[in-house]
Design a protein around this motif. Structure first.
Motif, short mmCIF file in Angstrom:
data_model
loop_
_atom_site.label_atom_id
_atom_site.label_comp_id
_atom_site.label_asym_id
_atom_site.label_seq_id
_atom_site.Cartn_x
_atom_site.Cartn_y
_atom_site.Cartn_z
N GLY A 1 0.86 -1.17 0.00
CA GLY A 1 0.00 0.00 0.00
C GLY A 1 0.90 1.22 0.00
O GLY A 1 2.05 1.16 0.44
N ILE A 2 0.44 2.32 -0.52
CA ILE A 2 1.23 3.54 -0.53
C ILE A 2 0.75 4.41 0.62
O ILE A 2 -0.40 4.80 0.67
N ASN A 3 1.65 4.67 1.55
CA ASN A 3 1.31 5.43 2.74
C ASN A 3 2.06 6.75 2.75
O ASN A 3 3.12 6.87 2.17
N VAL A 4 1.49 7.70 3.45
CA VAL A 4 2.17 8.98 3.65
C VAL A 4 2.33 9.21 5.14
O VAL A 4 1.62 8.61 5.95
N SER A 5 3.27 10.07 5.50
CA SER A 5 3.50 10.34 6.91
C SER A 5 2.26 10.97 7.54
O SER A 5 1.45 11.61 6.87
N ARG A 6 2.13 10.78 8.83
CA ARG A 6 0.95 11.24 9.55
C ARG A 6 0.89 12.76 9.67
O ARG A 6 -0.17 13.35 9.79
N PHE B 1 2.37 16.86 8.60
CA PHE B 1 2.88 17.70 7.52
C PHE B 1 4.40 17.62 7.49
O PHE B 1 5.01 17.58 8.55
N PRO B 2 5.02 17.48 6.34
CA PRO B 2 4.56 17.73 4.98
C PRO B 2 3.99 16.52 4.25
O PRO B 2 3.94 16.51 3.03
N TYR B 3 3.53 15.47 4.94
CA TYR B 3 2.87 14.30 4.35
C TYR B 3 3.70 13.67 3.24
O TYR B 3 3.28 13.54 2.11
N GLU B 4 4.88 13.22 3.61
CA GLU B 4 5.78 12.61 2.65
C GLU B 4 5.45 11.12 2.46
O GLU B 4 4.95 10.47 3.37
N CYS B 5 5.77 10.61 1.28
CA CYS B 5 5.59 9.20 0.97
C CYS B 5 6.48 8.37 1.90
O CYS B 5 7.65 8.69 2.08
N THR B 6 5.92 7.32 2.50
CA THR B 6 6.70 6.49 3.42
C THR B 6 6.85 5.06 2.91
O THR B 6 6.99 4.12 3.69
N THR B 7 6.80 4.89 1.60
CA THR B 7 7.02 3.59 0.99
C THR B 7 8.40 3.63 0.33
O THR B 7 8.68 4.55 -0.44
N TYR B 8 9.23 2.66 0.64
CA TYR B 8 10.62 2.70 0.20
C TYR B 8 11.01 1.43 -0.53
O TYR B 8 10.39 0.39 -0.37
N ILE C 1 9.69 5.51 -2.74
CA ILE C 1 9.00 5.18 -3.99
C ILE C 1 7.85 6.18 -4.12
O ILE C 1 6.99 6.26 -3.23
N GLU C 2 7.84 6.93 -5.19
CA GLU C 2 6.77 7.90 -5.38
C GLU C 2 5.49 7.18 -5.81
O GLU C 2 5.53 6.16 -6.50
#
Length: 134
Positions: free
Chosen positions: A88-93, A95-102, A121-122
Motif C-alpha cells: 500500500g502507498i502510505n504517507v507520513s501522519r 505535515f509535509p505528508y511525505e511518501c513512506t514507501t521505500y 517510492i513515489e
C-alpha cells in the motif's frame, strides 16, 4: 503458501477499531496467515522482521498499522499479486505528508554494521484503491 502479517501497534491511537476489523477480513483459502506484533515501533524492528524472520520462514510479508482501517479484501488483494514486492502507498501522519514507501537500493556500512540503503517510492499517477486513516 504462508504469510506473516506484521502489525505495528500505535502508541497514539486506540487499537479497538483495528482489532474489530480483523474478524471481517477475507483470507484466501490457500494461505496460512500468522500475525506478529511490533512493540518498539522502529525502523530497525521492521528491517529485522523483513530481513530475518520473514525472508526465511514465509512466502510473503505484509506490514499493517493499527491506526489504519483496511478494506475487508485488502489482504487478498495484496496476496493475489505475483510481483516480488507489493505494498500500500502510505504517507507520513504529519505535515509535509511525505511518501513512506521505500525500496531497498543496496547496503550501507555504518561503523561496521551492514544496513539496507533505501529510497522513497513515489506514488503512481493512477490510484488502485484508497484506505482511509481513522
Amino acid at each position: 503458501m504462508k504469510c506473516l502479517i506484521a502489525v505495528s501497534v500505535s502508541r497514539e491511537w486506540s487499537e479497538t477499531d483495528f482489532l474489530r476489523q480483523m474478524g471481517t477480513w477475507a483470507i484466501p483459502a490457500d494461505w496460512q496467515i500468522r500475525f506478529g506484533w511490533f512493540t518498539q515501533f522502529t525502523a530497525a524492528e521492521r528491517h529485522n522482521v523483513a530481513l530475518n524472520e520473514a525472508s526465511y520462514n514465509y512466502d510473503r510479508l505484509i506490514f499493517m498499522d493499527t491506526d489504519q482501517i483496511y478494506p475487508f479484501d485488502y489482504i487478498g488483494m495484496l496476496l493475489a499479486h505475483k510481483e516480488p514486492i507489493v505494498t500500500g502507498i502510505n504517507v507520513s501522519r504529519y505535515f509535509p505528508y511525505e511518501c513512506t514507501t521505500y525500496k531497498i537500493t543496496g547496503e550501507k556500512n555504518i561503523d561496521g554494521i551492514i544496513i539496507p540503503a533505501f529510497e522513497a517510492i513515489e506514488p503512481p499517477v493512477e490510484r488502485v484503491f484508497e484506505c482511509d486513516m481513522t
